[in-house]
Design an enzyme around this catalytic site. Sequence first.
Site, PDB file in Angstrom:
ATOM      1  N   GLU A 129       0.851  -1.181   0.000  1.00  0.00           N
ATOM      2  CA  GLU A 129       0.000   0.000   0.000  1.00  0.00           C
ATOM      3  C   GLU A 129       0.889   1.233   0.000  1.00  0.00           C
ATOM      4  O   GLU A 129       2.096   1.138   0.247  1.00  0.00           O
ATOM      5  CB  GLU A 129      -0.934  -0.008   1.216  1.00  0.00           C
ATOM      6  CG  GLU A 129      -1.886  -1.191   1.210  1.00  0.00           C
ATOM      7  CD  GLU A 129      -2.842  -1.212   2.403  1.00  0.00           C
ATOM      8  OE1 GLU A 129      -2.808  -0.251   3.203  1.00  0.00           O
ATOM      9  OE2 GLU A 129      -3.603  -2.189   2.526  1.00  0.00           O
ATOM     10  N   ALA A 132       2.409   1.384   3.293  1.00  0.00           N
ATOM     11  CA  ALA A 132       2.764   0.086   3.866  1.00  0.00           C
ATOM     12  C   ALA A 132       3.422  -0.747   2.780  1.00  0.00           C
ATOM     13  O   ALA A 132       2.839  -1.677   2.237  1.00  0.00           O
ATOM     14  CB  ALA A 132       1.525  -0.635   4.404  1.00  0.00           C
ATOM     15  N   GLY A 133       4.667  -0.344   2.435  1.00  0.00           N
ATOM     16  CA  GLY A 133       5.434  -1.071   1.427  1.00  0.00           C
ATOM     17  C   GLY A 133       6.313  -2.095   2.112  1.00  0.00           C
ATOM     18  O   GLY A 133       5.933  -3.245   2.297  1.00  0.00           O
ATOM     19  N   SER A 134       7.499  -1.663   2.539  1.00  0.00           N
ATOM     20  CA  SER A 134       8.378  -2.564   3.283  1.00  0.00           C
ATOM     21  C   SER A 134       7.750  -2.984   4.605  1.00  0.00           C
ATOM     22  O   SER A 134       7.967  -4.101   5.079  1.00  0.00           O
ATOM     23  CB  SER A 134       9.731  -1.886   3.532  1.00  0.00           C
ATOM     24  OG  SER A 134      10.391  -1.634   2.314  1.00  0.00           O
ATOM     25  N   GLN A 339      28.562   0.738 -21.040  1.00  0.00           N
ATOM     26  CA  GLN A 339      29.930   1.236 -21.182  1.00  0.00           C
ATOM     27  C   GLN A 339      30.656   0.558 -22.342  1.00  0.00           C
ATOM     28  O   GLN A 339      31.366   1.213 -23.116  1.00  0.00           O
ATOM     29  CB  GLN A 339      30.703   1.007 -19.875  1.00  0.00           C
ATOM     30  CG  GLN A 339      32.049   1.698 -19.809  1.00  0.00           C
ATOM     31  CD  GLN A 339      31.911   3.207 -19.671  1.00  0.00           C
ATOM     32  OE1 GLN A 339      30.849   3.717 -19.334  1.00  0.00           O
ATOM     33  NE2 GLN A 339      32.985   3.925 -19.959  1.00  0.00           N
ATOM     34  N   GLY A 342      29.614   1.990 -25.517  1.00  0.00           N
ATOM     35  CA  GLY A 342      29.974   3.394 -25.696  1.00  0.00           C
ATOM     36  C   GLY A 342      28.782   4.243 -26.086  1.00  0.00           C
ATOM     37  O   GLY A 342      27.706   4.136 -25.501  1.00  0.00           O
ATOM     38  N   GLY A 343      28.957   5.082 -27.091  1.00  0.00           N
ATOM     39  CA  GLY A 343      27.875   5.961 -27.528  1.00  0.00           C
ATOM     40  C   GLY A 343      26.646   5.181 -27.963  1.00  0.00           C
ATOM     41  O   GLY A 343      25.510   5.612 -27.732  1.00  0.00           O
ATOM     42  N   GLU A 366       9.377  -6.714  -4.602  1.00  0.00           N
ATOM     43  CA  GLU A 366       9.339  -7.882  -3.706  1.00  0.00           C
ATOM     44  C   GLU A 366      10.359  -7.782  -2.571  1.00  0.00           C
ATOM     45  O   GLU A 366      11.040  -8.740  -2.218  1.00  0.00           O
ATOM     46  CB  GLU A 366       9.495  -9.179  -4.506  1.00  0.00           C
ATOM     47  CG  GLU A 366       8.410  -9.283  -5.542  1.00  0.00           C
ATOM     48  CD  GLU A 366       7.985 -10.689  -5.880  1.00  0.00           C
ATOM     49  OE1 GLU A 366       8.326 -11.625  -5.146  1.00  0.00           O
ATOM     50  OE2 GLU A 366       7.286 -10.829  -6.896  1.00  0.00           O
TER      51      GLU A 366
END
Length: 385
Positions: A129, A132-134, A339, A342-343, A366
């Site tokens: 909620e 009221a997550g964790s 990485q 690269g671009g 979770e």
Amino acid sequence: MAVDRILPTAEAADLMELVRGLVDGELVARAAGDEEKGRFPREVFALLGRSGLLGLPYPGEYGGGDQPYEVYLQVVEELSRGWLAVGLGLSVHTLSCFPVADFGTPGQRAELLPSMIGGELLGAYCLSEAHAGSDAAALATRADAVDGGYRLNGAKSWITHGGAADFYTLFARTGAPDSGARGISCLHVPAGTGGVGADAPERKMGLRSSPTAVVRFEDAVVPAANRVGDEGRGFGIALAALDSGRLGIAACAVGVAQAALDLAVGHSRGRRQFGRPIGDFQGVSFLLADMATQVAAARELYLAAARRRDAGRPFGRRAAMAKLFATDAAMRVTTDAVQVLGGCGYTSDFPAERLMREAKVLQIVEGTNQIQRLVIGRHLARGDE
């Protein structure tokens, strides 16, 4: 590249070939486009259902696949390699079926499970909620007793498949407002129940083709027969479900990381600088070596936990470890894949940046990885196996 898997049976090997063909033939090609448009692939889940993949770890007598978790999780990983929304969707659906399968009465299992895991329906798991997550034991959604059933009022937040699911596995308070974990019950709620609805999907950083929404219950009434387990014992059911669900998230993370590794390795072979492939340079080859090692280690960790589960041994601590390690590894591996490219890695023409955005959510769902560390520490303090 195909993962060299050691599977327990020839049937499992055939199943994995089926899934690999589905991933390479159907999912990979459409994932980027549907993610960009935020399109939920409901027809893909119908295909999974027709293929017998929506009930893999559940009993054959109810239409399930009778597969051990060791095999089921590798299916989740393979689907996530192609498209996280599908792999995560299977994991969430399996989680939503768990309470009825493990805590339902024989009558409930016979009546509900065949349709829940038979392929036509898709489930959602309603625990969190807004406040009221964790701290899930602080949930406020009510299930008040009425003649022959319960009247539901409240809202659940961050619900995967919210508004798209065919049924909701709901955890609501049947005790006094201050009853904590002991006042929570579990209920099976068909999505078509009057008073059940969902807000517009959240606008997310990634995983856009998987709808996440607030699900609301406004004077929705369900029969008493839809309560799963004893009244007031729902929190224990929720925690047991999450132990298994964390393994599903770990498998999802390994699938995403494997996709990023495959992309980076392929690019390192084809991209040439200073007259040779960039993978020949130590700076890139060492990066790839670390990525491959993290993927392999994460896979072995979730498989070891799954084998403990299949053997009927305690696995909660190792499930938390697998979720923690695999999702952190996925974040590192996908970042390193950007990485290596690269671009190109920073543009949406290549999937690296999408995989990086998707990996992030797996460190949150979770139970955040900070909560996983808390869970692991508590197990260690108790001396749990």
